[in-house]
Write a protein that holds these residues in place. Structure first.
Motif, PDB file in Angstrom:
ATOM      1  N   ALA A   1       0.394  -1.303   0.074  1.00 23.23           N
ATOM      2  CA  ALA A   1       0.272  -0.129  -0.091  1.00 23.23           C
ATOM      3  C   ALA A   1       0.750   1.178   0.060  1.00 23.23           C
ATOM      4  CB  ALA A   1      -0.510  -0.294   1.051  1.00 23.23           C
ATOM      5  N   VAL A   2       2.157   1.197   1.314  1.00 22.74           N
ATOM      6  CA  VAL A   2       2.384   2.304   0.703  1.00 22.74           C
ATOM      7  C   VAL A   2       3.728   2.843  -0.192  1.00 22.74           C
ATOM      8  CG1 VAL A   2       4.496   3.523   1.715  1.00 22.74           C
ATOM      9  CG2 VAL A   2       3.422   2.405   3.856  1.00 22.74           C
ATOM     10  N   GLY A   3       3.742   1.150  -0.914  1.00 25.17           N
ATOM     11  CA  GLY A   3       4.837   1.611  -1.929  1.00 25.17           C
ATOM     12  C   GLY A   3       3.972   1.922  -3.125  1.00 25.17           C
ATOM     13  N   ALA A   4       2.285   2.178  -3.437  1.00 19.22           N
ATOM     14  CA  ALA A   4       1.496   2.108  -4.329  1.00 19.22           C
ATOM     15  C   ALA A   4       0.806   4.370  -4.226  1.00 19.22           C
ATOM     16  CB  ALA A   4      -0.102   1.537  -4.342  1.00 19.22           C
ATOM     17  N   ILE A   5       1.026   4.539  -2.814  1.00 14.21           N
ATOM     18  CA  ILE A   5       0.749   5.276  -2.858  1.00 14.21           C
ATOM     19  C   ILE A   5       1.964   6.982  -3.420  1.00 14.21           C
ATOM     20  CG2 ILE A   5       1.013   7.226  -1.206  1.00 14.21           C
ATOM     21  CD1 ILE A   5      -0.708   4.952   0.733  1.00 14.21           C
ATOM     22  N   ALA A   6       3.402   5.952  -2.924  1.00 12.19           N
ATOM     23  CA  ALA A   6       4.344   6.717  -2.791  1.00 12.19           C
ATOM     24  C   ALA A   6       4.662   6.706  -4.979  1.00 12.19           C
ATOM     25  CB  ALA A   6       6.354   5.916  -2.471  1.00 12.19           C
ATOM     26  N   GLY A   7       4.229   5.259  -5.464  1.00 12.55           N
ATOM     27  CA  GLY A   7       4.742   5.519  -6.905  1.00 12.55           C
ATOM     28  C   GLY A   7       3.660   6.488  -8.101  1.00 12.55           C
ATOM     29  N   THR A   8       2.426   6.539  -7.344  1.00  8.33           N
ATOM     30  CA  THR A   8       1.223   7.475  -7.005  1.00  8.33           C
ATOM     31  C   THR A   8       1.736   9.102  -7.867  1.00  8.33           C
ATOM     32  OG1 THR A   8      -0.740   6.644  -7.350  1.00  8.33           O
ATOM     33  CG2 THR A   8      -0.801   8.630  -6.897  1.00  8.33           C
ATOM     34  N   LEU A   9       2.539   9.691  -5.879  1.00 12.72           N
ATOM     35  CA  LEU A   9       2.682  10.392  -6.147  1.00 12.72           C
ATOM     36  C   LEU A   9       3.953  11.074  -6.762  1.00 12.72           C
ATOM     37  CD1 LEU A   9       2.563  10.485  -2.084  1.00 12.72           C
ATOM     38  CD2 LEU A   9       0.920  11.720  -3.837  1.00 12.72           C
ATOM     39  N   LEU A  10       4.833  10.158  -7.489  1.00 15.20           N
ATOM     40  CA  LEU A  10       5.948  10.268  -7.750  1.00 15.20           C
ATOM     41  C   LEU A  10       5.675  10.618  -8.793  1.00 15.20           C
ATOM     42  CD1 LEU A  10       9.027   7.730  -6.423  1.00 15.20           C
ATOM     43  CD2 LEU A  10       8.453  10.129  -5.956  1.00 15.20           C
TER      44      LEU A  10
ATOM     45  N   GLY B   1       2.782  11.409 -10.991  1.00 13.96           N
ATOM     46  CA  GLY B   1       1.772  12.557 -11.209  1.00 13.96           C
ATOM     47  C   GLY B   1       2.366  13.663 -10.322  1.00 13.96           C
ATOM     48  N   PHE B   2       3.064  13.972  -9.569  1.00 14.38           N
ATOM     49  CA  PHE B   2       4.292  14.641  -9.250  1.00 14.38           C
ATOM     50  C   PHE B   2       5.172  15.322  -9.506  1.00 14.38           C
ATOM     51  CE2 PHE B   2       0.806  14.955  -5.265  1.00 14.38           C
ATOM     52  CZ  PHE B   2      -0.443  15.358  -6.335  1.00 14.38           C
ATOM     53  N   VAL B   3       6.407  14.554  -9.935  1.00 17.46           N
ATOM     54  CA  VAL B   3       7.890  14.645 -10.505  1.00 17.46           C
ATOM     55  C   VAL B   3       8.019  14.172 -11.748  1.00 17.46           C
ATOM     56  CG1 VAL B   3       9.652  13.602  -9.295  1.00 17.46           C
ATOM     57  CG2 VAL B   3       8.108  14.578  -7.970  1.00 17.46           C
ATOM     58  N   PHE B   4       7.821  12.408 -11.774  1.00 17.88           N
ATOM     59  CA  PHE B   4       8.416  12.051 -12.815  1.00 17.88           C
ATOM     60  C   PHE B   4       7.661  12.814 -14.692  1.00 17.88           C
ATOM     61  CE2 PHE B   4       8.558   7.802 -10.454  1.00 17.88           C
ATOM     62  CZ  PHE B   4      10.679   8.302  -9.917  1.00 17.88           C
ATOM     63  N   ILE B   5       6.067  12.473 -14.241  1.00 14.56           N
ATOM     64  CA  ILE B   5       5.765  12.600 -15.763  1.00 14.56           C
ATOM     65  C   ILE B   5       6.453  14.168 -16.148  1.00 14.56           C
ATOM     66  CG2 ILE B   5       3.872  13.065 -17.095  1.00 14.56           C
ATOM     67  CD1 ILE B   5       2.238  11.005 -15.748  1.00 14.56           C
ATOM     68  N   SER B   6       5.952  15.463 -15.133  1.00 17.36           N
ATOM     69  CA  SER B   6       6.272  16.305 -15.279  1.00 17.36           C
ATOM     70  C   SER B   6       8.006  16.311 -15.736  1.00 17.36           C
ATOM     71  CB  SER B   6       5.772  17.413 -14.869  1.00 17.36           C
ATOM     72  OG  SER B   6       6.437  17.094 -13.354  1.00 17.36           O
ATOM     73  N   TRP B   7       8.480  16.436 -15.344  1.00 17.51           N
ATOM     74  CA  TRP B   7      10.084  16.169 -15.462  1.00 17.51           C
ATOM     75  C   TRP B   7      10.751  15.863 -16.283  1.00 17.51           C
ATOM     76  CZ3 TRP B   7      12.976  19.862 -12.871  1.00 17.51           C
ATOM     77  CH2 TRP B   7      11.772  21.085 -12.696  1.00 17.51           C
ATOM     78  N   LEU B   8      10.788  13.833 -16.420  1.00 22.93           N
ATOM     79  CA  LEU B   8      11.517  12.354 -17.239  1.00 22.93           C
ATOM     80  C   LEU B   8      10.562  12.973 -18.591  1.00 22.93           C
ATOM     81  CD1 LEU B   8      12.395  10.315 -14.604  1.00 22.93           C
ATOM     82  CD2 LEU B   8      13.460  12.485 -15.668  1.00 22.93           C
ATOM     83  N   GLY B   9       9.060  12.896 -18.460  1.00 24.30           N
ATOM     84  CA  GLY B   9       7.728  12.631 -19.495  1.00 24.30           C
ATOM     85  C   GLY B   9       7.950  11.156 -19.593  1.00 24.30           C
ATOM     86  N   SER B  10       6.894  10.630 -20.187  1.00 19.56           N
ATOM     87  CA  SER B  10       6.451   9.647 -19.775  1.00 19.56           C
ATOM     88  C   SER B  10       7.210   7.907 -21.224  1.00 19.56           C
ATOM     89  CB  SER B  10       4.595   9.283 -20.743  1.00 19.56           C
ATOM     90  OG  SER B  10       4.190  10.145 -20.337  1.00 19.56           O
ATOM     91  N   ALA B  11       7.531   8.478 -22.209  1.00 18.72           N
ATOM     92  CA  ALA B  11       8.475   7.563 -21.419  1.00 18.72           C
ATOM     93  C   ALA B  11       9.792   7.169 -21.581  1.00 18.72           C
ATOM     94  CB  ALA B  11       8.650   7.530 -23.111  1.00 18.72           C
ATOM     95  N   THR B  12      10.447   8.627 -20.774  1.00 18.43           N
ATOM     96  CA  THR B  12      11.162   8.222 -19.932  1.00 18.43           C
ATOM     97  C   THR B  12      11.624   7.191 -18.664  1.00 18.43           C
ATOM     98  OG1 THR B  12      12.848   9.590 -20.827  1.00 18.43           O
ATOM     99  CG2 THR B  12      13.217   9.255 -18.826  1.00 18.43           C
ATOM    100  N   THR B  13      10.583   7.975 -18.184  1.00 21.18           N
ATOM    101  CA  THR B  13       9.637   7.197 -16.987  1.00 21.18           C
ATOM    102  C   THR B  13       9.644   5.863 -17.278  1.00 21.18           C
ATOM    103  OG1 THR B  13       8.495   9.663 -16.121  1.00 21.18           O
ATOM    104  CG2 THR B  13       7.982   6.919 -14.907  1.00 21.18           C
ATOM    105  N   LEU B  14       8.470   5.428 -18.346  1.00 26.33           N
ATOM    106  CA  LEU B  14       8.955   4.195 -18.325  1.00 26.33           C
ATOM    107  C   LEU B  14       9.730   3.065 -18.556  1.00 26.33           C
ATOM    108  CD1 LEU B  14       5.566   3.063 -20.204  1.00 26.33           C
ATOM    109  CD2 LEU B  14       6.353   3.416 -17.970  1.00 26.33           C
ATOM    110  N   VAL B  15      11.078   3.995 -18.995  1.00 23.49           N
ATOM    111  CA  VAL B  15      12.023   3.836 -18.706  1.00 23.49           C
ATOM    112  C   VAL B  15      12.764   3.367 -17.552  1.00 23.49           C
ATOM    113  CG1 VAL B  15      15.076   3.858 -19.576  1.00 23.49           C
ATOM    114  CG2 VAL B  15      13.000   3.872 -21.347  1.00 23.49           C
TER     115      VAL B  15
END
Length: 498
Positions: A157-166, A168-182
């Motif tokens: 559960a904690v991991g799911a929360i952390a992944g959702t926050l990261l 929405g608030f960090v990865f997509i806006s800073w790395l973009g979708s493709a790099t986030t999946l990498v």
């Protein structure tokens, strides 16, 4: 035999894998947006498919958990390597199959669901495998089984929360979708290798090939063309040059999968789409004075605010939730931010938090395709807009609906009629094709527009007309339902009949 595995390592591994899997879920919605938009349908499909993948993965992981611990860990490691490949592969598969799926399945709900299933089921399936395997090993090796099981569930559960926050608030806006999946691919690769090591896996040619396959898939995902010129926290943004003459630029702004506006550098007062042409012309006709004040909900390429500024109207205020949209409008669509007050917040909140503000014209331009901000089509919102108008002010909004249904248009009209004494419906004076999606502008105010037909450039001179009063009343009474903050099924009302 397996290597001794402390509980903290199992808990950490479960949290990391769970976080990575939720990052994929959030990124799935963002990646689908350039193809199908970001709507209730999109998120419903994503959540359903991802949960289905997790469920199937948990079932298979439970089967694996019955094996000896070392063998179960080796299988789990292999599953995560497969998860790494399919996660990186999603970047490549989605653009390859999206057009085919959307053409083959006409109904939006099913086409979005089918596309999501093809691309994101397998990554979720493989990510669901480790949880039951790690839980069984934790319970078998811990001194106290209850706390061990609780720790594993809590870690997920904690991991799911952390992944959702990261995501929405960090990865997509800073790395973009493709790099986030990498990045997720790399996490799955490392986790998979950890489980293989814990299960005393001996390196083989097949294993090395699997690792190379993961690395190759990640490299191809990074090298894949990016569908966005700019990926913000909210949208995938793209600029397309549609100029006939490169020396006389005309540009199109695409937000997610839809065209949101066209502008020409040397023609700031000319509109290139039906809805902006109507909004522009009707605002001028209905304004109580030449230097009228205006409030715009949604900026897009800022075509209408730019036209108002070119004519020298009064104060212009724009509520555009995404700062990246405003930057792109300034950089590529010749909008001068100094000509308007730009509020980077939700339009309804912007009106709600400024109780003393009054505007001659309020324009709602946030209605696109199957993507409708529900809170901007309710009785409560229309009352708020009416409260922010001057005595002779008008509210205008664009609406898109199917010619053979008109459920969304009828409901919006019925709702606005509970707030405004006069409600008009405008559209192009041309017979639509059967089932065609038609653009309307709905107007609310104290008095009728001085004219019942207008000609506006869109960009060619186009004739638009208002529905007769009895037709508006019949539309609202026959198909309309009053939309409220409690109940506003606008997505269903806009859906296709087939």
């Amino acid at each position: 035999m397996t290597r001794a595995t402390p509980l903290w390592l199992l808990v950490t591994a479960q949290a990391v894998v769970s976080a990575a899997s939720l990052v994929v879920e959030i990124v799935a919605g963002r990646m689908l947006a350039p193809h199908v938009g970001m709507s209730l349908y999109t998120w419903t499909a994503v959540i359903a498919v991802v949960l289905a993948g997790f469920s199937a993965g948990h079932w298979w992981g439970g089967r694996l958990a019955e094996k000896p611990a070392g063998q179960a860990l080796r299988w789990t490691g292999g599953a995560l390597l497969a998860g790494a490949v399919t996660t990186a592969g999603a970047v490549l598969i989605l653009p390859a199959v999206a057009g085919w799926v959307l053409d083959a399945v006409a109904q939006p709900v099913w086409s979005i669901t089918a596309l999501t299933m093809l691309v994101f089921f397998l990554p979720s399936f493989f990510a669901g495998v480790p949880a039951p395997v790690l839980a069984v090993i934790a319970v078998a090796t811990a001194r106290r089984t209850g706390p061990a099981m609780g720790a594993m569930f809590a870690a997920g559960a904690v991991g799911a929360i952390a992944g959702t926050l990261l995501a929405g608030f960090v990865f997509i806006s800073w790395l973009g979708s493709a790099t986030t999946l990498v990045v997720v691919t790399a996490v799955y690769l490392v986790s998979g290798l950890l489980f293989l090591w814990l299960g005393r896996w001996r390196a083989t040619g097949a294993g090395a090939l699997a690792v190379l396959l993961v690395i190759g898939a990640g490299y191809l995902a990074l090298a894949a063309p990016d569908p966005c010129d700019r990926e913000s926290r909210y949208f995938c943004l793209r600029v397309e040059d549609i100029s006939a003459d490169p020396a006389d630029p005309v540009r199109l702004m695409v937000i997610d999968h839809l065209a949101h506006g066209i502008s020409a550098r040397r023609l700031p007062e000319v509109q290139f789409t039906d809805h902006t042409a109507m909004l522009d012309r009707l605002s001028t006709l209905r304004a109580p004075r030449d230097d009228f004040t205006s409030f715009h909900i949604g900026g897009g390429n800022y075509a209408v605010p730019r036209a108002f500024a070119a004519r020298g109207t009064g104060a212009i205020t724009v509520a555009e939730i995404d700062p990246a949209v405003t930057r792109m409008a300034a950089e590529a669509f010749w909008f001068d931010p100094a000509t308007a007050t730009v509020l980077h917040e939700d339009g309804r909140r912007a009106l709600l938090t400024r109780p003393g503000a009054r505007f001659d014209i309020i324009i709602g331009d946030a209605f696109t395709d199957v993507v409708v901000p529900v809170h901007l089509v309710t009785q409560e919102f229309f009352q708020l807009a009416a409260d922010r108008l001057t005595e002779d002010g008008s509210f205008l909004m664009n609406v898109i609906d199917h010619e053979d249904r008109l459920g969304a248009l009828a409901s919006i009209v019925a709702t606005m009629r509970t707030v405004f004494p006069v409600v008009e419906v405008w559209t192009e004076q041309a017979r639509p094709a059967p089932g065609q999606r038609v653009v309307f502008v709905v107007v609310g105010g104290q008095a009728r527009t001085p004219e019942n037909a207008i000609v506006a450039r869109a960009p060619d001179p186009t004739r638009f007309g208002a529905f007769a009063d009895d037709m508006v009343a019949q539309l609202a009474a026959g198909r309309g339902q009053v939309l409220t903050d409690d109940y506003a099924p606008i997505d269903r009302l806009m859906g296709r009949a087939d």
